[in-house]
Design an enzyme around this catalytic site. Structure first.
Site, PDB file in Angstrom:
ATOM      1  N   GLY A 190       0.817  -1.199   0.000  1.00  0.00           N
ATOM      2  CA  GLY A 190       0.000   0.000   0.000  1.00  0.00           C
ATOM      3  C   GLY A 190       0.852   1.250   0.000  1.00  0.00           C
ATOM      4  N   GLY A 242       0.446   5.904   0.617  1.00  0.00           N
ATOM      5  CA  GLY A 242      -0.375   7.053   0.966  1.00  0.00           C
ATOM      6  C   GLY A 242       0.475   8.288   1.043  1.00  0.00           C
ATOM      7  N   GLY A 243      -0.123   9.378   1.612  1.00  0.00           N
ATOM      8  CA  GLY A 243       0.609  10.617   1.723  1.00  0.00           C
ATOM      9  C   GLY A 243       1.843  10.500   2.581  1.00  0.00           C
ATOM     10  CE1 TYR A 244       5.225   6.554   7.392  1.00  0.00           C
ATOM     11  CE2 TYR A 244       4.980   8.661   8.482  1.00  0.00           C
ATOM     12  CZ  TYR A 244       5.600   7.432   8.383  1.00  0.00           C
ATOM     13  OH  TYR A 244       6.592   7.089   9.267  1.00  0.00           O
ATOM     14  CE  LYS A 295       6.369   3.327  -3.440  1.00  0.00           C
ATOM     15  NZ  LYS A 295       7.198   2.642  -4.476  1.00  0.00           N
ATOM     16  CB  VAL A 296       2.227   0.097   3.889  1.00  0.00           C
ATOM     17  CG1 VAL A 296       2.126  -0.930   5.016  1.00  0.00           C
ATOM     18  CG2 VAL A 296       1.696   1.444   4.359  1.00  0.00           C
ATOM     19  CE  LYS A 303       2.074   5.028   9.027  1.00  0.00           C
ATOM     20  NZ  LYS A 303       0.784   5.643   9.432  1.00  0.00           N
ATOM     21  CG  ASP A 306      -7.522  10.816   9.199  1.00  0.00           C
ATOM     22  OD1 ASP A 306      -8.530  11.231   8.598  1.00  0.00           O
ATOM     23  OD2 ASP A 306      -6.475  10.464   8.617  1.00  0.00           O
TER      24      ASP A 306
END
Length: 929
Positions: A631, A633-635, A637-638, A652, A748
């Site tokens: 996965g 996201g803005g943070y 990759k996972v 993460k 969130d």
């Protein structure tokens, strides 16, 4: 002379403590006395500072001893000692030390802060003191498998926080105590979930007062006693019940017909009593998977119609119950059915198992009836026993069915598939083909549905136990379950062998941690397999040498006391200097020492999270290869990784310029390292090394709720599954709001931050934006607005005042997603507006199908949907004051699930036996319990 020597030793030790100890002196005196009176204590119990020196099994807070865990170390002693003087003690586990004997002193009532008292598998005897009722903070009381005698104290009824009462397998006698006048009783334990009092010598009638609709108990276990009289009608009022064990008593009279009010009941044991009258009607008990009414004196009756209505039935035991007539073919088509025992009855006519009988069916025992004909079964993996029926008198009788049979419920799981390996005489081959010395014991399940040789049950149980051990980061390579017979008390017993990882044997700390964890009743196992307790075999390394009784040595030590004091003074000063040097070296080597206070404040306050080096995580993800990516996201990759101990984790990894900064990284570490709840993703550790910021979580295999709702994950999200996901995630948020210390606002909440594990249990994730709630008296936090558009509380957005109700609003949006299958904002229109417009139409609620997700499958009834929708809309009320609290949301979803399970027009509910009626608490982990 012996007393004088002890006094001299204690004086000498106390003198040294004044100089060198950082531990409270009164606590040190108690532990020093134990060192003198108990044998086989850990060898590192030396020095004068138990807290500072890290004595095995001793944990401290601010120089006070708060925990003693000496499980399974072969400790020996003939008295309880002065443990009740440890006024700050919260956790005491002395389990599986058969050499510990004596009585519990009345002074045990002084342990006002004690929350867990676990003495399973010791040799304590005598009465349980009335003063135990003074332990107002007690959550878990486990005294199983000792020799306690006398009556159950009335004062136990004062333990209002008690979650679990385990007194099984003792010699307790007298009646079941209930409140009367100034006396308390078991009926006062309205918050308890488990009442386990089986295998004792309790007598008298079961008081009707014991049960009421106020109770929240899920397990009532009173088997293998000497109870008389009838089963009280009030038992049918306790609608939370999952398990009732009243077997092997002297009960008489008729069974209350209102037992079918217990809609969540999954296990019913009434066998081996003197019950009379008609069989109870169990129609409507859709979650019932185990029924045993054997060996009673019921009135002769035709085969009950409810036999064929129990869709969850796995085991049906009705031996010697005077049922008659032909067995209906439909009985065997129940998809989960495994075992049917109807022997020694008056069954007659033909026996036809049908062509669509359960794939799981393994045993049908019909011996000693009047069956005359048989329709041949087509599968040979089901054992059919017809011995003693007229059909077996025929010349063409089949020996396989009519031979002398001996039913054996035991099963031995194959140990491994290793190529031939010869281990030395003191080692055993593990399932992973390593020779080592396993820690061995027995799991005693108080109930266990499965009664055949279906290996998948044992594989699942093995997997559950391994996941629990890995979650707690214990050094375990593998486990082996074997020989699970049913004992004389109808308890299922499993021999458990736990093999060490990376070494030949376990140390004391690991052995104690394994047993303590098991006897703290891990919720992951109980939810699916029922409660149990663990007894062990003395580990080979802890046989222990007896203390020397050489009087000359002791006297010599006493005479040299003054020299010892001076020596300790020197050692103390030296140790202090060394400690300062070590601390400086630790700061220099610790990656967090370089944490930039300008951007992220002080070093994180960590409580259990493990630090990983960059190289460790690089190795376990195959250098962060694309193949391990799961996965982004803005943070960043996972990645999926496998740690050295075999534990699967999700990593993460922040990317440069990510939307989550250092403060969010620090916040997530601090919050998750002290949160332990089955519906919150667990933080395994973190990496702050070589410029990298990574968070390491437990691996959740079934992705996000958003992926399931969109169909991406391939998981079918029917109506009942959505209710369960809603309940799980609501419980996680309720825990954060109401029980975490300090309480936490997630900030969130969204479907992409709710993950589904291998059993589709929902877990709240991603705490980068979360805020702890300080006790400022304002009821809100003024903070910069952050969150995800579509889920954000409009009141918070306008005022910048963050409250718990902001999470409630976001959760309401998730509920609307569950109902509609739509994203919060689609084509510029918000989901709340869409639903409100549908509700405002004149033909509401019939037009709800316009917004209902087609895959829900609620059947023709919209009652549950209306209530679910009303709850969602109350959560997204414009005014925070008019929104419910998360605890209220949890209770309403539970009510909806109960209604759905009772609604004949609704789809079948999932088994309530998978619910954690404790609210998800894990007493062994939750801080402050």
């Amino acid at each position: 002379m012996g007393l004088l020597i002890h006094v001299l030793l204690i004086v000498m030790i106390t003198q040294s403590l004044v100089i060198a100890s950082g531990t409270d002196l009164a606590d040190v005196a108690v532990l020093s006395a134990l060192k003198i009176s108990w044998q086989n204590l850990p060898p590192n119990w030396i020095g004068s500072d138990p807290c500072g020196s890290g004595w095995d099994g001793i944990n401290c807070t601010n120089s006070r001893v708060t925990s003693i865990a000496l499980q399974g170390l072969n400790v020996k002693g003939t008295e309880f000692g002065d443990i009740p003087s440890l006024s700050e003690l919260q956790y005491l586990d002395l389990s599986n030390n058969r050499g510990l004997k004596g009585t519990l002193p009345p002074s045990i009532g002084n342990l006002k802060n004690l929350s867990h008292l676990i003495l399973v598998g010791c040799s304590f005897f005598g009465p349980i003191p009335e003063s135990i009722g003074s332990l107002q903070n007690l959550v878990l009381l486990s005294l199983n498998n000792n020799s306690f005698s006398g009556p159950i104290p009335h004062s136990i009824g004062n333990l209002f926080k008690l979650f679990r009462l385990d007194l099984n397998d003792n010699k307790l006698s007298g009646i079941l105590p209930v409140s009367s006048g100034n006396l308390s009783g078991l009926d006062m334990l309205v918050n308890a979930r488990h009442l386990h009092l089986g295998t004792n010598q309790l007598s008298g009638a079961i008081p009707p007062q014991l049960f009421s609709s106020k109770l929240k108990v899920i397990h009532v276990v009173l088997d293998n006693n000497q109870l008389t009289g009838s089963i009280p009608q009030t038992l049918g009022y306790v609608k939370t019940l999952l398990v009732v064990r009243l077997d092997s008593n002297l009960l008489s009279g008729t069974v209350p017909q209102n037992l079918n009010n217990l809609a969540n009941l999954s296990q019913l044991y009434l066998s081996n009593n003197n019950l009379t009258g008609p069989l109870p009607n169990l129609t409507g008990l859709n979650f019932l998977d185990y029924v045993d009414m054997s060996n009673n004196s019921f009135s002769p009756t035709d085969v009950p119609s409810w036999f064929t209505t129990l869709g969850s039935l796995m085991t049906l035991l009705m031996e010697r119950t005077q049922i008659r007539g032909e067995i209906p073919v439909d009985l065997f088509s129940s998809p989960h059915l495994e075992t049917v025992v109807l022997s020694n009855n008056q069954l007659n006519g033909s026996f036809d198992i049908g062509t669509s009988y359960s794939d799981n069916l393994r045993l049908v025992d019909l011996q000693n009836n009047s069956i005359t004909n048989l329709v041949q079964i087509t599968r040979n993996d089901t054992e059919l026993i017809l011995t003693g029926n007229p059909i077996c008198d025929r010349i063409e009788a089949t020996p396989g069915y009519c031979g002398v049979q001996k039913i054996n419920f035991s099963n031995t799981i194959p140990s491994n598939n290793c190529t031939p390996v010869v281990c030395s005489s003191d080692k055993i081959l593990s399932p992973r083909c390593n020779c080592s010395d396993p820690y061995t014991g027995t799991l005693h399940f108080i109930y266990f549905s499965f009664s055949n040789d279906n290996s998948s049950h044992f594989e699942f149980l093995t997997g559950f136990l391994m996941s629990v051990f890995q979650l707690n980061q214990l050094p375990i390579d593998s486990i082996l379950l074997s020989n699970p017979p049913i004992d004389i008390n109808f308890y299922r017993q499993f021999t458990l062998q736990v093999f060490p990882s990376g070494q030949d044997s376990f140390n004391r700390t690991a052995v104690s941690a394994i047993g303590t964890l098991l006897n703290s009743q891990p919720r992951q196992v109980i939810s699916y397999y029922g409660p149990f307790y663990f007894t062990d075999e003395t580990y080979s390394l802890f046989g222990g040498a007896k203390k020397s009784s050489n009087t000359g040595i002791i006297i010599g030590a006493a005479v040299g006391g003054s020299v010892l004091v001076l020596l300790l003074l020197f050692v103390g000063v030296y140790a202090f200097q060394q400690k300062r040097r070590a601390k400086r070296a630790l700061v220099q080597s610790n990656p967090l020492a370089s944490w930039d206070p300008k951007t992220s404040g002080s070093i994180p306050d960590l409580k259990g999270a493990r630090w990983f080096s960059f190289e460790e995580l690089k190795k376990c993800t195959d250098n962060f290869s694309e193949a391990t990516g799961i996965g982004s996201g803005g943070y960043g990759k996972v990645y999926r990784g496998t740690l050295a101990n075999g534990q699967l984790v999700a990593i993460k990894r922040a990317q440069q310029g990510s939307l989550q900064g250092d403060q969010e990284f620090k916040t997530e570490i601090e919050l998750l390292s002290r949160i332990h709840h089955k519906n919150v993703v667990s933080l395994v550790g973190f990496c702050y090394d070589k410029g990298e910021e990574m968070l390491v979580y437990e691996y959740i295999p079934n992705g996000t709720l958003l992926e399931s709702l969109s169909g991406k994950s391939g998981i079918r999200m029917d109506g009942m599954r959505r209710l369960r996901v809603a309940l799980d995630s609501a419980r996680g948020l309720a825990y954060m709001h109401e029980l975490a210390d300090p309480p936490i606002i997630h900030r969130d909440v969204k479907s992409n931050n709710i993950l589904l594990d291998q059993h589709l249990i929902a877990k709240i994730a991603d705490f980068g934006l979360s805020k702890p709630i300080k006790d400022s008296g304002k009821g809100y936090i003024t903070t910069q607005v952050k969150g995800t558009m579509g889920y954000m509380d409009p009141e918070y957005y306008m005022t910048e005042q963050l409250t718990e109700k902001s999470d409630v609003y976001s959760f309401g949006i998730v509920l609307l997603e569950l109902i509609t299958g739509r994203r919060p904002i689609e084509r510029g229109r918000h989901i709340v507006r869409e639903v409100k417009e549908a509700m405002d139409k004149s033909n509401y609620p019939n037009n709800l199908r316009e917004i209902l997700d087609d895959s829900i499958g609620w059947g023709t009834s919209l009652v549950c949907l209306e209530k679910f929708l009303d709850l969602a809309m109350s959560c997204v009320n414009d005014s925070a004051d008019n929104r419910p609290k998360m605890g209220e949301v949890v209770r309403e979803i539970e009510n909806i699930i109960e209604l759905a399970s009772l609604d004949p027009n609704s789809e079948p509910a999932f088994s309530s036996s998978s619910f954690d009626y404790s609210g998800g608490f894990v007493p062994f982990h939750v801080e402050g319990h």
